[in-house]
Write a protein that holds these residues in place. Structure first.
Motif, short mmCIF file in Angstrom:
data_model
loop_
_atom_site.label_atom_id
_atom_site.label_comp_id
_atom_site.label_asym_id
_atom_site.label_seq_id
_atom_site.Cartn_x
_atom_site.Cartn_y
_atom_site.Cartn_z
N MET A 1 0.83 -1.36 -0.04
CA MET A 1 -0.01 0.01 0.07
C MET A 1 0.75 1.36 0.02
O MET A 1 2.15 1.30 0.40
CB MET A 1 -0.88 0.00 1.19
N LYS A 2 0.43 2.28 -0.68
CA LYS A 2 0.90 3.63 -0.58
C LYS A 2 0.70 4.54 0.47
O LYS A 2 -0.50 4.67 0.62
CB LYS A 2 0.94 4.22 -2.04
N ILE A 3 1.47 4.89 1.37
CA ILE A 3 1.19 6.02 2.18
C ILE A 3 2.03 7.07 2.26
O ILE A 3 3.16 7.23 1.73
CB ILE A 3 1.26 5.27 3.86
N THR A 4 1.56 8.20 2.90
CA THR A 4 2.55 9.51 3.09
C THR A 4 2.87 9.65 4.44
O THR A 4 2.20 9.28 5.51
CB THR A 4 1.83 10.79 2.69
N VAL A 5 4.31 9.67 4.64
CA VAL A 5 4.96 9.68 6.01
C VAL A 5 5.17 11.25 6.24
O VAL A 5 5.97 11.60 5.25
CB VAL A 5 6.07 8.69 6.22
N ARG A 6 5.14 12.12 7.29
CA ARG A 6 5.40 13.17 7.49
C ARG A 6 6.19 13.27 9.12
O ARG A 6 6.13 12.49 9.85
CB ARG A 6 4.40 14.06 7.69
N THR A 24 4.63 0.24 1.43
CA THR A 24 4.79 -0.49 2.42
C THR A 24 4.00 -1.54 2.68
O THR A 24 2.98 -1.73 2.19
CB THR A 24 4.59 0.42 3.88
N ASN A 25 4.54 -2.63 3.38
CA ASN A 25 3.66 -3.90 3.79
C ASN A 25 3.42 -3.83 5.05
O ASN A 25 2.52 -4.85 5.59
CB ASN A 25 4.54 -5.23 3.39
N ALA A 26 3.52 -2.84 5.88
CA ALA A 26 3.23 -2.55 7.30
C ALA A 26 1.69 -2.59 7.46
O ALA A 26 0.94 -1.98 6.58
CB ALA A 26 3.91 -1.44 8.06
N THR A 27 1.06 -3.14 8.24
CA THR A 27 -0.14 -3.03 8.62
C THR A 27 -0.73 -2.28 9.73
O THR A 27 -1.71 -1.93 10.00
CB THR A 27 -0.93 -4.46 8.83
N GLU A 35 9.81 -0.66 10.17
CA GLU A 35 10.31 -0.61 8.71
C GLU A 35 11.35 0.41 8.67
O GLU A 35 12.29 0.32 8.05
CB GLU A 35 9.28 -0.48 7.79
N LEU A 36 10.98 1.55 9.27
CA LEU A 36 11.70 2.66 9.34
C LEU A 36 13.12 2.62 9.96
O LEU A 36 14.05 3.09 9.60
CB LEU A 36 11.01 4.03 9.63
N GLU A 64 0.78 2.55 18.45
CA GLU A 64 1.42 1.40 17.50
C GLU A 64 0.41 0.48 16.97
O GLU A 64 0.77 -0.10 15.86
CB GLU A 64 2.67 0.85 18.12
N ALA A 65 -0.75 0.47 17.68
CA ALA A 65 -1.72 -0.71 17.21
C ALA A 65 -2.41 -0.20 16.14
O ALA A 65 -3.45 -1.12 15.45
CB ALA A 65 -2.43 -1.34 18.37
N ALA A 66 -2.67 0.89 15.86
CA ALA A 66 -3.37 1.46 14.94
C ALA A 66 -3.18 1.01 13.51
O ALA A 66 -1.85 0.96 12.81
CB ALA A 66 -3.25 3.20 14.79
N ALA A 67 -4.36 0.52 12.96
CA ALA A 67 -4.08 0.11 11.49
C ALA A 67 -4.11 1.19 10.40
O ALA A 67 -4.75 1.76 10.24
CB ALA A 67 -5.43 -0.80 11.26
N LEU A 68 -2.94 0.66 9.43
CA LEU A 68 -2.79 1.56 8.19
C LEU A 68 -3.77 1.06 7.08
O LEU A 68 -4.39 0.04 7.13
CB LEU A 68 -1.35 1.37 7.78
#
Length: 83
Positions: A1-6, A24-27, A35-36, A64-68
């Motif tokens: 999935m594609k996300i924006t990281v600030r 990212t494959n992070a969920t 990953e970072l 940290e448990a919040a789903a992407l």
């Protein structure tokens, strides 16, 4: 999935950029942080587990448990104190 990281404040200064778009494959936020961290260098020191780092998902403070989800915006920033 594609996300924006600030990145904000001292984290932005450490990693040398204010934002990036990642595939990212992070969920979860925790998996993304891992990953970072695996990038090493400035990312490993700025986002280290022993450091106080706040996270927001789509502009809502989250743990940290919040789903992407695809298209999400994630922010990393140090705790802010007033005075």
């Amino acid at each position: 999935m594609k996300i924006t990281v600030r990145y904000f404040a001292s984290i932005r200064e450490a990693v040398g950029q204010g934002s990036e778009v990642l595939d990212t494959n992070a969920t979860t936020l925790g998996a993304l942080r891992d990953e970072l961290l695996a990038r090493g260098g400035a990312y490993a020191s700025a986002l280290a587990r022993g450091r106080a780092v706040r996270m927001a998902l789509d502009q809502v403070l989250s743990d940290e448990a919040a789903a992407l989800r695809d298209g999400a915006e994630v922010a990393f920033f140090p705790p802010v104190t007033g005075g």
